[in-house]
Motif scaffolding. Structure first.
Motif, PDB file in Angstrom:
ATOM      1  N   PRO A  88       1.038  -1.011  -0.241  1.00 40.12           N
ATOM      2  CA  PRO A  88       0.272   0.282   0.441  1.00 40.12           C
ATOM      3  C   PRO A  88       0.749   1.358   0.113  1.00 40.12           C
ATOM      4  CG  PRO A  88      -0.794  -1.586   1.132  1.00 40.12           C
ATOM      5  CD  PRO A  88       0.246  -2.304   0.887  1.00 40.12           C
ATOM      6  N   SER A  89       2.167   1.298   0.867  1.00 45.60           N
ATOM      7  CA  SER A  89       2.840   2.326   0.587  1.00 45.60           C
ATOM      8  C   SER A  89       3.568   2.663  -0.817  1.00 45.60           C
ATOM      9  CB  SER A  89       4.170   2.747   0.995  1.00 45.60           C
ATOM     10  OG  SER A  89       5.136   1.028   1.148  1.00 45.60           O
ATOM     11  N   ALA A 141      -5.682  -0.487  -2.509  1.00 45.69           N
ATOM     12  CA  ALA A 141      -5.712   0.566  -1.431  1.00 45.69           C
ATOM     13  C   ALA A 141      -5.838   1.393  -1.366  1.00 45.69           C
ATOM     14  CB  ALA A 141      -4.187  -0.447  -1.176  1.00 45.69           C
ATOM     15  N   VAL A 142      -7.189   2.083  -0.600  1.00 47.81           N
ATOM     16  CA  VAL A 142      -7.663   4.141  -1.620  1.00 47.81           C
ATOM     17  C   VAL A 142      -7.083   4.120   0.000  1.00 47.81           C
ATOM     18  CG1 VAL A 142      -9.752   4.999  -1.229  1.00 47.81           C
ATOM     19  CG2 VAL A 142      -9.604   2.851  -2.416  1.00 47.81           C
ATOM     20  N   PHE A 143      -5.880   5.717  -0.629  1.00 45.24           N
ATOM     21  CA  PHE A 143      -6.204   6.849   0.740  1.00 45.24           C
ATOM     22  C   PHE A 143      -7.073   8.341   0.235  1.00 45.24           C
ATOM     23  CE2 PHE A 143      -2.833   3.931   0.344  1.00 45.24           C
ATOM     24  CZ  PHE A 143      -2.295   3.823   1.179  1.00 45.24           C
ATOM     25  N   ARG A 144      -7.068   9.030   1.590  1.00 39.81           N
ATOM     26  CA  ARG A 144      -8.169   9.616   1.857  1.00 39.81           C
ATOM     27  C   ARG A 144      -6.493  11.310   1.598  1.00 39.81           C
ATOM     28  NH1 ARG A 144     -13.570   9.913   4.597  1.00 39.81           N
ATOM     29  NH2 ARG A 144     -13.726  12.277   3.562  1.00 39.81           N
ATOM     30  N   LYS A 145      -6.858  12.547   1.497  1.00 39.76           N
ATOM     31  CA  LYS A 145      -5.789  13.158   0.873  1.00 39.76           C
ATOM     32  C   LYS A 145      -5.948  13.615   2.117  1.00 39.76           C
ATOM     33  CE  LYS A 145      -4.594  16.558  -2.387  1.00 39.76           C
ATOM     34  NZ  LYS A 145      -4.715  17.331  -3.424  1.00 39.76           N
ATOM     35  N   ARG A 146      -4.671  14.439   2.840  1.00 34.05           N
ATOM     36  CA  ARG A 146      -4.363  15.205   4.404  1.00 34.05           C
ATOM     37  C   ARG A 146      -5.265  16.340   3.768  1.00 34.05           C
ATOM     38  NH1 ARG A 146      -0.695  14.799   8.749  1.00 34.05           N
ATOM     39  NH2 ARG A 146      -0.701  16.548   9.023  1.00 34.05           N
ATOM     40  N   GLN A 147      -6.231  16.441   4.985  1.00 29.94           N
ATOM     41  CA  GLN A 147      -6.376  17.596   5.281  1.00 29.94           C
ATOM     42  C   GLN A 147      -6.367  18.573   6.333  1.00 29.94           C
ATOM     43  OE1 GLN A 147      -8.733  19.367   2.824  1.00 29.94           O
ATOM     44  NE2 GLN A 147      -8.561  16.903   1.600  1.00 29.94           N
ATOM     45  N   ALA A 148      -6.808  20.042   7.004  1.00 30.46           N
ATOM     46  CA  ALA A 148      -6.226  19.737   8.433  1.00 30.46           C
ATOM     47  C   ALA A 148      -6.671  19.491   9.477  1.00 30.46           C
ATOM     48  CB  ALA A 148      -6.905  21.635   8.006  1.00 30.46           C
ATOM     49  N   ALA A 149      -7.622  18.421   9.660  1.00 32.24           N
ATOM     50  CA  ALA A 149      -8.152  17.153  10.398  1.00 32.24           C
ATOM     51  C   ALA A 149      -8.073  16.569   9.111  1.00 32.24           C
ATOM     52  CB  ALA A 149      -8.681  17.825  11.349  1.00 32.24           C
ATOM     53  N   ALA A 157      -8.071  -2.362   6.491  1.00 31.78           N
ATOM     54  CA  ALA A 157      -6.621  -1.439   6.422  1.00 31.78           C
ATOM     55  C   ALA A 157      -5.362  -2.196   5.989  1.00 31.78           C
ATOM     56  CB  ALA A 157      -6.479  -0.481   7.466  1.00 31.78           C
ATOM     57  N   GLU A 158      -6.127  -3.817   5.907  1.00 33.24           N
ATOM     58  CA  GLU A 158      -4.661  -4.484   5.596  1.00 33.24           C
ATOM     59  C   GLU A 158      -4.011  -4.337   4.805  1.00 33.24           C
ATOM     60  OE1 GLU A 158      -3.745  -6.546   8.449  1.00 33.24           O
ATOM     61  OE2 GLU A 158      -4.965  -5.528   9.799  1.00 33.24           O
ATOM     62  N   PRO A 159      -3.017  -4.851   4.341  1.00 32.31           N
ATOM     63  CA  PRO A 159      -1.874  -5.503   3.110  1.00 32.31           C
ATOM     64  C   PRO A 159      -3.097  -6.114   2.156  1.00 32.31           C
ATOM     65  CG  PRO A 159      -0.706  -5.205   5.508  1.00 32.31           C
ATOM     66  CD  PRO A 159      -1.726  -5.128   5.574  1.00 32.31           C
ATOM     67  N   LEU A 160      -2.752  -6.159   1.011  1.00 32.91           N
ATOM     68  CA  LEU A 160      -3.892  -6.601  -0.125  1.00 32.91           C
ATOM     69  C   LEU A 160      -3.039  -7.467   0.171  1.00 32.91           C
ATOM     70  CD1 LEU A 160      -3.417  -4.409  -2.969  1.00 32.91           C
ATOM     71  CD2 LEU A 160      -5.011  -4.484  -0.899  1.00 32.91           C
ATOM     72  N   ARG A 161      -3.834  -9.085  -0.239  1.00 31.99           N
ATOM     73  CA  ARG A 161      -3.178 -10.386   0.404  1.00 31.99           C
ATOM     74  C   ARG A 161      -4.170 -11.242  -0.466  1.00 31.99           C
ATOM     75  NH1 ARG A 161      -3.307  -9.087   5.980  1.00 31.99           N
ATOM     76  NH2 ARG A 161      -1.374  -9.459   5.913  1.00 31.99           N
ATOM     77  N   ARG A 162      -3.546 -12.800  -0.884  1.00 26.57           N
ATOM     78  CA  ARG A 162      -5.245 -13.505  -1.771  1.00 26.57           C
ATOM     79  C   ARG A 162      -5.126 -14.939  -0.142  1.00 26.57           C
ATOM     80  NH1 ARG A 162      -7.260 -15.304  -5.637  1.00 26.57           N
ATOM     81  NH2 ARG A 162      -7.137 -17.809  -6.126  1.00 26.57           N
ATOM     82  N   GLU A 196      -9.618   2.213   3.218  1.00 27.56           N
ATOM     83  CA  GLU A 196      -9.898   0.930   3.053  1.00 27.56           C
ATOM     84  C   GLU A 196      -9.162   0.493   2.094  1.00 27.56           C
ATOM     85  OE1 GLU A 196     -14.033   1.646   1.603  1.00 27.56           O
ATOM     86  OE2 GLU A 196     -13.863   2.610  -0.836  1.00 27.56           O
ATOM     87  N   VAL A 197      -9.347  -0.925   2.057  1.00 31.91           N
ATOM     88  CA  VAL A 197      -9.462  -1.918   0.865  1.00 31.91           C
ATOM     89  C   VAL A 197     -10.151  -2.687   0.022  1.00 31.91           C
ATOM     90  CG1 VAL A 197      -7.708  -3.800   0.181  1.00 31.91           C
ATOM     91  CG2 VAL A 197      -6.449  -2.211   1.525  1.00 31.91           C
ATOM     92  N   ILE A 198     -10.005  -1.891  -1.188  1.00 31.63           N
ATOM     93  CA  ILE A 198     -11.028  -3.612  -1.630  1.00 31.63           C
ATOM     94  C   ILE A 198     -10.469  -4.323  -2.865  1.00 31.63           C
ATOM     95  CG2 ILE A 198     -13.442  -2.793  -3.562  1.00 31.63           C
ATOM     96  CD1 ILE A 198     -13.257  -0.207  -3.011  1.00 31.63           C
TER      97      ILE A 198
END
Length: 236
Positions: A88-89, A141-149, A157-162, A196-198
């Protein structure tokens, strides 16, 4: 958190059918050869699609919220941009607010991709590069953008795995080269872990039927018709 360089690709509209729904984004697979979005089959809480060997496909991700998202996309456990074993990084695609993106292949450069296509396990790009362990799964792996809060992470939020208990016999090949413009953009993640991870699994119809995930239609004998024909003449 330090900004990272990611790729921003052309945004396209996405059908609402056959989507693996997340809280922030939806994921679907489109068969480019047959021109149709693949139906989802749900089994024990997981989403599956049927892949037809030889057919090219694309992964479509639709942003459900009114802010930019970063999508780190993997196919068969391989990052579709960098070719690294997925984590995810790593680098991903930026998806505009309420927008969507079609990912048609492995990125070879800022101007070209190699098409995704369904193929045998042995011919898959992951197997040919010595990484067959996660073949048969598409992950985002979906990330939101950094905001003020920064908002709190949601979902898995686990790493992608099969799932090791379900061995796929189909993978994704490294296909024909296509023009696919993209460019670098800055995106500062709100958190180091994905919001989240889809995950979406795929395999051949025969294998999914054998595992009880897809059920083929059973032929039904025709019922007697209540109105079988026209009025015959009486016997003389």
């Amino acid at each position: 958190m330090k900004p990272v360089r990611v790729l921003l690709a052309a945004l396209l509209l996405c059908s609402a059918n056959a989507l693996a729904h997340g809280g922030l984004a939806d994921l679907s697979v489109y068969d480019r050869t047959e021109g149709k979005r693949l139906q989802l089959y749900w089994h024990e809480g997981r989403a599956y699609v049927v892949g037809k060997p030889g057919n090219e496909y694309q992964v479509t991700l639709r942003n459900r919220i009114r802010e930019e998202l970063l999508a780190v996309v993997s196919v068969d456990g391989v990052n579709v941009i960098t070719g690294q074993t997925a984590d995810p990084s790593q680098s991903g695609y930026v998806v505009s607010p309420r927008g969507s993106i079609d990912i048609q292949g492995w990125r070879r450069s800022l101007s070209q991709t190699a098409a995704f296509y369904f193929t045998t396990l042995a011919d898959s790009y992951a197997t040919r590069t010595g990484r067959p362990d996660h073949v048969g799964v598409i992950g985002v792996a979906v990330f939101r953008k950094r905001q003020a809060a920064p908002p709190a992470p949601i979902g898995n939020a686990e790493p992608l795995r099969r799932d090791s208990a379900a061995e796929a016999q189909m993978g994704t090949g490294h296909g024909r080269h296509e023009t696919s413009p993209a460019y670098y953009a800055a995106f500062e993640r709100a958190s180091s872990a994905p919001a989240e991870v889809i995950t979406l699994y795929y395999d051949s119809r025969a294998n999914l039927v054998a595992r009880g995930i897809v059920r083929d239609a059973v032929p039904v004998a025709p019922y007697p018709r209540p109105f079988p024909g026209f009025v015959p003449d009486p016997r003389a």
